[in-house]
Scaffold this motif. Sequence first.
Motif, mmCIF file in Angstrom:
data_model
loop_
_atom_site.group_PDB
_atom_site.id
_atom_site.type_symbol
_atom_site.label_atom_id
_atom_site.label_comp_id
_atom_site.label_asym_id
_atom_site.label_seq_id
_atom_site.Cartn_x
_atom_site.Cartn_y
_atom_site.Cartn_z
ATOM 1 N N ASP A 1 0.834 -1.198 0.000
ATOM 2 C CA ASP A 1 0.000 0.000 0.000
ATOM 3 C C ASP A 1 0.870 1.250 0.000
ATOM 4 O OD1 ASP A 1 -2.273 -1.534 0.072
ATOM 5 O OD2 ASP A 1 -2.512 -1.398 2.243
ATOM 6 N N LYS B 1 -5.477 5.666 -0.960
ATOM 7 C CA LYS B 1 -4.512 4.664 -0.509
ATOM 8 C C LYS B 1 -4.485 3.638 -1.642
ATOM 9 C CE LYS B 1 -3.699 1.725 3.504
ATOM 10 N NZ LYS B 1 -4.397 1.221 4.699
ATOM 11 N N ARG C 1 -3.073 0.317 -3.561
ATOM 12 C CA ARG C 1 -2.398 -0.979 -3.433
ATOM 13 C C ARG C 1 -1.782 -1.304 -4.795
ATOM 14 N NH1 ARG C 1 -5.718 -4.820 -0.332
ATOM 15 N NH2 ARG C 1 -4.778 -3.580 1.309
#
Length: 105
Positions: free
Chosen positions: A4, A96, A98
């Motif tokens: 992440d 965020k 990934r």
Amino acid sequence: MELDVTAQLGDVNFQPASTIEEILQNVRTILTTPVYSVPLDRTFGLSVTMLDAPVPIAQAKLTAEIIAAVHKWEPRARVTKVIYEGDAADGVLRPKVRVRIVGTG
């Protein structure tokens, strides 16, 4: 391997300890750089044209923008998921991201 990355400004490490650290730093740089703000490469970064859009539309447009920008500027990373943190009621979107690291041997 999936990791992440958050869109938060931080110190730049000019000697990353590993390729993975370098890739994550590059993705973070992409996430925190608005298009037209880099003098010698005005196309680098993310477009911020969705800032005044309603939250669901802004999320959709920003997600597409993140995927395209990471694909273009850091080909060793593939976006697998974008999660938004922050208060949508106040219009705050903090992505965020990934990413899966690819092609590093």
